[in-house]
Structure formats: C-alpha cells, structure tokens
Design an enzyme around this catalytic site. Structure first.
Site, PDB file in Angstrom:
ATOM      1  N   ASN A 208     -13.561 -29.797   9.093  1.00  0.00           N
ATOM      2  CA  ASN A 208     -12.347 -30.160   9.826  1.00  0.00           C
ATOM      3  C   ASN A 208     -12.703 -30.374  11.292  1.00  0.00           C
ATOM      4  O   ASN A 208     -13.859 -30.191  11.685  1.00  0.00           O
ATOM      5  CB  ASN A 208     -11.260 -29.090   9.644  1.00  0.00           C
ATOM      6  N   PHE A 324      -4.342 -17.255  13.822  1.00  0.00           N
ATOM      7  CA  PHE A 324      -3.980 -18.492  14.507  1.00  0.00           C
ATOM      8  C   PHE A 324      -3.275 -19.385  13.506  1.00  0.00           C
ATOM      9  O   PHE A 324      -3.578 -19.334  12.315  1.00  0.00           O
ATOM     10  CB  PHE A 324      -5.230 -19.208  15.051  1.00  0.00           C
ATOM     11  N   LYS A 342       0.909 -13.160   5.776  1.00  0.00           N
ATOM     12  CA  LYS A 342      -0.458 -12.631   5.876  1.00  0.00           C
ATOM     13  C   LYS A 342      -0.489 -11.184   6.389  1.00  0.00           C
ATOM     14  O   LYS A 342      -1.546 -10.591   6.468  1.00  0.00           O
ATOM     15  CB  LYS A 342      -1.291 -13.535   6.791  1.00  0.00           C
TER      16      LYS A 342
HETATM   17  N1  CTP Z   1      -7.616 -18.060   7.642  1.00  0.00           N
HETATM   18  C1  CTP Z   1      -8.579 -17.230   7.124  1.00  0.00           C
HETATM   19  N2  CTP Z   1      -9.132 -17.500   5.919  1.00  0.00           N
HETATM   20  C2  CTP Z   1      -8.725 -18.577   5.202  1.00  0.00           C
HETATM   21  C3  CTP Z   1      -7.752 -19.450   5.723  1.00  0.00           C
HETATM   22  C4  CTP Z   1      -7.219 -19.156   6.956  1.00  0.00           C
HETATM   23  O1  CTP Z   1      -8.941 -16.247   7.766  1.00  0.00           O
HETATM   24  N3  CTP Z   1      -9.270 -18.815   4.032  1.00  0.00           N
HETATM   25  C5  CTP Z   1      -7.000 -17.721   8.938  1.00  0.00           C
HETATM   26  C6  CTP Z   1      -7.322 -18.666  10.068  1.00  0.00           C
HETATM   27  O2  CTP Z   1      -8.464 -18.249  10.784  1.00  0.00           O
HETATM   28  C7  CTP Z   1      -6.065 -18.561  10.907  1.00  0.00           C
HETATM   29  C8  CTP Z   1      -4.980 -18.308   9.910  1.00  0.00           C
HETATM   30  O3  CTP Z   1      -5.629 -17.788   8.750  1.00  0.00           O
HETATM   31  O4  CTP Z   1      -6.104 -17.435  11.756  1.00  0.00           O
HETATM   32  C9  CTP Z   1      -4.126 -19.480   9.558  1.00  0.00           C
HETATM   33  O5  CTP Z   1      -4.823 -20.408   8.847  1.00  0.00           O
HETATM   34  P1  CTP Z   1      -4.110 -21.617   8.013  1.00  0.00           P
HETATM   35  O6  CTP Z   1      -5.196 -22.337   7.331  1.00  0.00           O
HETATM   36  O7  CTP Z   1      -3.214 -22.365   8.907  1.00  0.00           O
HETATM   37  O8  CTP Z   1      -3.221 -20.787   7.024  1.00  0.00           O
HETATM   38  P2  CTP Z   1      -2.760 -21.167   5.584  1.00  0.00           P
HETATM   39  O9  CTP Z   1      -2.372 -19.881   4.948  1.00  0.00           O
HETATM   40  O10 CTP Z   1      -3.775 -21.995   4.940  1.00  0.00           O
HETATM   41  O11 CTP Z   1      -1.429 -21.970   5.815  1.00  0.00           O
HETATM   42  P3  CTP Z   1      -1.079 -23.518   5.536  1.00  0.00           P
HETATM   43  O12 CTP Z   1      -2.169 -24.086   4.698  1.00  0.00           O
HETATM   44  O13 CTP Z   1       0.234 -23.426   4.899  1.00  0.00           O
HETATM   45  O14 CTP Z   1      -1.010 -24.133   6.913  1.00  0.00           O
END
Ligand code: CTP
Length: 400
Positions: A208, A324, A342
């Site tokens: 990404n 975040f 979360k």
């Molecule tokens: N995060 C994490 N591990 C993952 C995915 C996300 O630790 N496998 C953490 C990121 O570092 C960030 C937060 O979760 O602090 C939010 O990540 P995001 O990808 O936006 O959350 P999702 O639950 O995937 O939400 P969505 O896909 O609905 O945006």
C-alpha cells in the site's frame, strides 16, 4: 549533550572498529568520558595506542592483568559507568553476551555490569541474517539490551545489505536516548509503522502507499521524551529514526510476531498500514504467463489483527493501546466504530482521500478518538503531530 556521563566502550574485532575512534572523539566533544576496553580481535583493526590517545585514558585489554586488577578490578570497571556501549558488536560478542560467556575481559565486564548495555552490531550481511545471530539478537532484546542499528548498505566485504555499523552520530543519538532524563525515561513503547508487503511469488507482492512517515516521527518524538522504543517497521520509504530499536519486517504475520516478542510494554502504538489480507496461494517460484490469456486467480486469507490482539490480550496488556484509522469517508463515525471493535484506548483517525495529500505527504490532520469523544486537531506537519501525540501519551502514562 552528554556532560559528565561516563561511557564504558567495548570495542569488538570488526572492520567497523575504525569508526569507534571517531565515536570516542565525538563522545568526548559532548562532554562524556570514555573508558575503552578492547578485545584481542579489536587490536587487529585499531591500535590500543590510538584508542588510548583519543580517549585520553588507559585502554583495558586483559582479564588477568595484575596491574589493572590492583588499580581497578574488572567488577568495579563494569560498574563505574553510566552506560556500557559495545561498538562494534560482532557476531561473536553478541553470541557470548546471549549465552553468558565470560572468558575474556569484554565478556566478563558485560556479565558483571549492573548498568544498561547498548550494542551497535556490525558484521557481514550473511552473518547478520544467520538464524544463530537472529536468535541471539532476540535473546539480547529480551534481556533489555538496547540495540542501535545495524544499517543497510555497501559493506567492506563487497556485499550489500544490513550489517553495517550505524553511523557514529546515530549511535550517539541512541546513547543520548539511553541516558536521557525525559519524562518517559524508563517507559517502553512499541510502535508499528510503514506498509506490509504480502508476497504473490518471490518477485511480486501486494503493498500500500504508506510511507511510514507518521510512525517514524512518532517513534522519534517518544525517544526524545526518553522512552525506550521498539520500532517494528515494514518496508517504509523513509529511514527509521536513530536511537530506537529497529525491528524490520515484511509481512503482517512477521509484524505480529515481532510485536509479540517486544512485550512487555507500557504503551503500544499501531501506526502501520497493515495489509488486511495475504495471498494464501502465493507461489514459491516466479509465476509465468502460460499463453492461454487467463490470469492466475489469487486466493486471499485474512491477516491477524495485531492491534486488536494486543488491545484484547488481558494480562500483560500495555496500559495504553493506540490504533490508527485511515479513512476516506465518515472519518469520525468509522473511527469511533473501529475503536469499539478493536477495544483500543485511542484511535488516531485521518482522512486519506487522495485530494487531502496526506498519505505519502508531509502533513497530517487528525481526529483523536478517546473515551471523551472526538477531538479535531489542526492540519500540522507530521513531526508536529508526533510531538503532540507523544506528549499526550506521556500524560496518559502518568509521565507528562
Ligand atoms: N491493524 C493491525 N493489524 C491488521 C490490520 C490493522 O494492527 N491486520 C491496525 C493498524 O495498524 C491501525 C488499525 O489497525 O492501527 C486500523 O487499521 P485498518 O486497516 O484501517 O482497520 P480495519 O479493521 O481493517 O478496518 P477497515 O478495513 O474497515 O478500514
């Protein structure tokens, strides 16, 4: 400045030992005193005479030197310092430290000391990547040893990769951070940062656009407040800050493992843009076109949610867990829901729609979601956002 700080500098036997002479000079320029100890192998690379001249002190070399023992025993030597620095820390010295060997002056001092130890590893890239060295590194981290570097780059042996000793100024930043008296002194914070790369085959991956800039700035700001920072970073496009323990990973699974190994911590901040999915049917060899015109079908599996895992871990949970949220629509509503889903304490939310220029840019405009609701911050440079956040984190930990 390091005025009146006493550094016991153990110089290991590697080509990077020449940089230790500059390290001595610069530490003294900053007001520190340096007591040098050299291993036998170090003497093959730099002479005790030049080391002693630059330190303006005697060089300690031998465990069984009767004069040295009479003047200052090795136990006393190991304790009469504010910090023990090992630079370069060779693969051999790291192995001795990890396994508790005490068969020469350097290793005996490292066993006998009651002070914090900071190592600046330096070795050939294969030696650095060898499972034995990585095992030893993990043990040393677990023992609370501070790690500066190594850097990635061209090496004296002609190879390229991680293993080069950190630049002298970066080692000094790490020494500064270790000896600092900031409000976060004695606190340990885990920060994740950057994107993850999820392999499709050995040459292709899914990634990404995260640059790692905000996580990097935050780690630096926490370091500046005196915290010990474990910085778990994916392949970011900005270099990691000096003076923090850098743990480089590539995939979400590796990031989850590195975070688990970094506990216990007072706070954990998840600034990484972790891939939600990995390619389940990734190929072990490069995928080729077969001429049929059909594209391969990738199958995805969900990655572990590292943030949720830590926020919900029960015993041993850091006091403050911060996530975040990079959103493109309904920022506050989505981020508030994410915080609840979360179970983290705070969410730092931002709008990453392309027109904001935030992802990959130098500024950020965040909304901080806490128990008290949503707090909108002005648009600021990312390092300013980092300083504000670091100071809020310090306050939340009772260290402000
Ligand atoms: N995060 C994490 N591990 C993952 C995915 C996300 O630790 N496998 C953490 C990121 O570092 C960030 C937060 O979760 O602090 C939010 O990540 P995001 O990808 O936006 O959350 P999702 O639950 O995937 O939400 P969505 O896909 O609905 O945006």
């Amino acid at each position: 400045m390091l005025t009146n700080k006493r550094i016991l500098l153990i110089i290991g036997g590697g080509i990077a030992a020449f940089k230790s002479l500059d390290l001595i000079r610069r530490l003294r320029d900053q007001g520190a005193s340096v007591t040098p100890v050299m291993t036998k192998a170090a003497e093959e690379f730099v002479t005790p005479l030049s080391t002693s001249a630059l330190a303006a002190q005697k060089v300690y070399r031998d465990l069984f030197d009767l004069t040295d023992e009479a003047e200052m025993g090795h136990i006393e030597l190991s304790r009469a310092a504010d910090l023990v620095v090992v630079a370069p820390a060779t693969a051999d010295l790291m192995a001795k430290m990890a396994h508790g060997h005490a068969n020469d002056l350097a290793s005996t001092l490292l066993m006998a000391t009651d002070k914090r130890v900071l190592i600046a590893p330096a070795m050939n890239v294969r030696m650095w990547e060898h499972p034995a060295t990585q095992r030893n590194l993990a043990m040393l981290r677990g023992d609370g040893v501070l790690i500066a570097g190594p850097d990635e780059g061209n090496m004296a042996c002609g190879e390229y990769g991680p293993g080069r000793m950190s630049e002298v100024l970066d080692i000094i930043a790490a020494i500064d951070a270790a000896l600092g008296d900031g409000p976060m002194k004695g606190r340990h914070v885990i920060v994740t940062s950057g994107p993850t790369h999820e392999p499709i085959d050995p040459v292709r991956y899914i990634a990404n656009r995260s640059s790692g800039a905000q996580g990097t700035a935050l780690a630096a700001a926490l370091r500046d407040l005196g915290a010990r920072v474990s910085f778990v970073t994916g392949p970011a496009s900005v270099p990691p800050p000096a003076g923090v323990d850098v743990i480089r990973v590539e995939t979400a699974a590796q990031m989850a493992e590195a975070v688990a190994a970094a506990h216990p911590a007072d706070a954990a901040i998840f600034a990484a843009a972790v891939a939600d999915w990995r390619v389940e049917n990734a190929s072990g060899s490069k995928m080729k076109k077969d001429g049929s015109g059909t594209a391969p079908a990738l199958e995805f599996a969900e990655n572990p949610d590292i943030l949720a895992g830590v926020a919900q871990m029960g015993e041993g949970r850091p006091k403050l867990v911060v996530g975040f949220a990079a959103e493109t629509d309904d920022v506050v509503a989505n981020a508030t829901a994410k915080r609840a889903r979360k179970s983290c304490d705070w969410i730092v939310a931002n709008d990453v729609s392309p027109e904001t220029g935030i992802m990959g840019g130098h500024e950020n405009r965040i909304v901080l979601i806490t128990d008290d609701g949503a707090e909108e911050w002005p648009r600021l440079p990312k390092d300013e956002v980092a300083r504000w956040l670091a100071s809020r984190i310090a306050t939340a930990l009772g260290a402000g």
